[in-house]
Enzyme design. Structure first.
Site, mmCIF file in Angstrom:
data_model
loop_
_atom_site.group_PDB
_atom_site.id
_atom_site.type_symbol
_atom_site.label_atom_id
_atom_site.label_comp_id
_atom_site.label_asym_id
_atom_site.label_seq_id
_atom_site.Cartn_x
_atom_site.Cartn_y
_atom_site.Cartn_z
ATOM 1 N N GLY A 296 -44.145 -34.335 3.427
ATOM 2 C CA GLY A 296 -45.485 -34.880 3.533
ATOM 3 C C GLY A 296 -46.408 -33.881 4.210
ATOM 4 N N CYS A 297 -47.445 -34.382 4.876
ATOM 5 C CA CYS A 297 -48.410 -33.515 5.554
ATOM 6 C C CYS A 297 -47.698 -32.554 6.494
ATOM 7 C CB CYS A 297 -49.412 -34.365 6.326
ATOM 8 S SG CYS A 297 -50.583 -33.394 7.299
ATOM 9 N N PHE A 298 -47.943 -31.264 6.321
ATOM 10 C CA PHE A 298 -47.156 -30.278 7.066
ATOM 11 C C PHE A 298 -47.521 -30.151 8.538
ATOM 12 C CE2 PHE A 298 -49.738 -26.893 4.432
ATOM 13 C CZ PHE A 298 -50.925 -27.259 5.061
ATOM 14 N N TRP A 299 -48.610 -30.761 8.983
ATOM 15 C CA TRP A 299 -48.964 -30.666 10.397
ATOM 16 C C TRP A 299 -47.875 -31.266 11.286
ATOM 17 C CZ3 TRP A 299 -54.649 -32.840 9.926
ATOM 18 C CH2 TRP A 299 -55.455 -31.877 9.302
#
Length: 215
Positions: free
Chosen positions: A52-55
């Site tokens: 998912g969102c890599f942050w």
């Protein structure tokens, strides 16, 4: 910029954006560990995970002991050196991916796989929670036959563990040999270290990965 009519579908490579020859520029040192991003030291190994969102994914891994560096980037698609805007169009084929550089003498790929499976939902297809699109798909990109074998075995183990908790959804995690990894823009690198109150949609499904030598 054109966009895919349905960002939740894979893109035909022939329809992908062309990209560019020059890579995006990133800081030479990791904001948390201060280690150099490139080159990867000879005694280190690399793992690539899409969750998912890599942050939030990057933060999960840099918080682990004996991790040398982490980097946010794009992989699994066609477009060379894509921008974040291009990724969001659904026309690159890439997933948001984190590259983990680690010392195999102090940390194991099996341990990284455990973190992977237990900290996202691997059965959502082309999304992760409220983040919808092919860029948010669950993915493991392997760099050796050993990694590939372990990744496949871990998927089988986690599927059984899900079924034991009455979750019969099929795992949709993509497991393939790693292709090119393209660094994301510098502002994405170690984003939640620079912006501690930033968005993080990372979360598991409450299932633990059994030990790999257990049935």
């Amino acid at each position: 910029m054109p966009t895919s009519a349905n960002k939740s579908l894979s893109i035909d490579p022939h329809s992908a954006l062309p990209g560019r020859t020059e890579p995006l520029k990133v800081s030479p040192n990791h904001a948390v560990t201060d280690h150099t991003i490139e080159p990867v030291p000879e005694n280190m190994e690399v793992a690539y995970f899409g969750m998912g969102c890599f942050w939030g994914v990057e933060r999960l891994f840099w918080q682990q002991p004996d991790i040398y560096t982490t980097s946010a980037g794009y992989s699994g698609g066609t477009t060379a050196n894509p921008t974040y805007e291009e990724i969001c169009s659904g026309l690159t084929g890439h997933a948001e991916v984190v590259r983990i550089v680690y010392d195999p003498a102090k940390n194991s790929y099996e341990n990284l796989l455990k973190l992977f499976w237990e900290n996202h939902d691997p059965a959502q297809g082309m999304r992760q929670g409220g983040d919808i699109g092919s860029q948010y798909r669950s993915a493991i990109y392997t760099v050796s036959p050993q990694q590939h074998e372990l990744a496949l075995a871990s998927r089988e183990h986690f599927q059984k563990a899900m079924q034991q908790q009455s979750d019969n959804r099929p795992i949709t995690t993509e497991i393939t040999e790693a292709g090119p990894f393209y660094f994301a823009e510098d502002y994405h690198q170690q984003y939640l270290f620079k912006n501690p109150e930033g968005y993080c949609g990372l979360g598991g499904i409450g299932v633990c990965l059994p030990k790999m030598n257990e049935n």
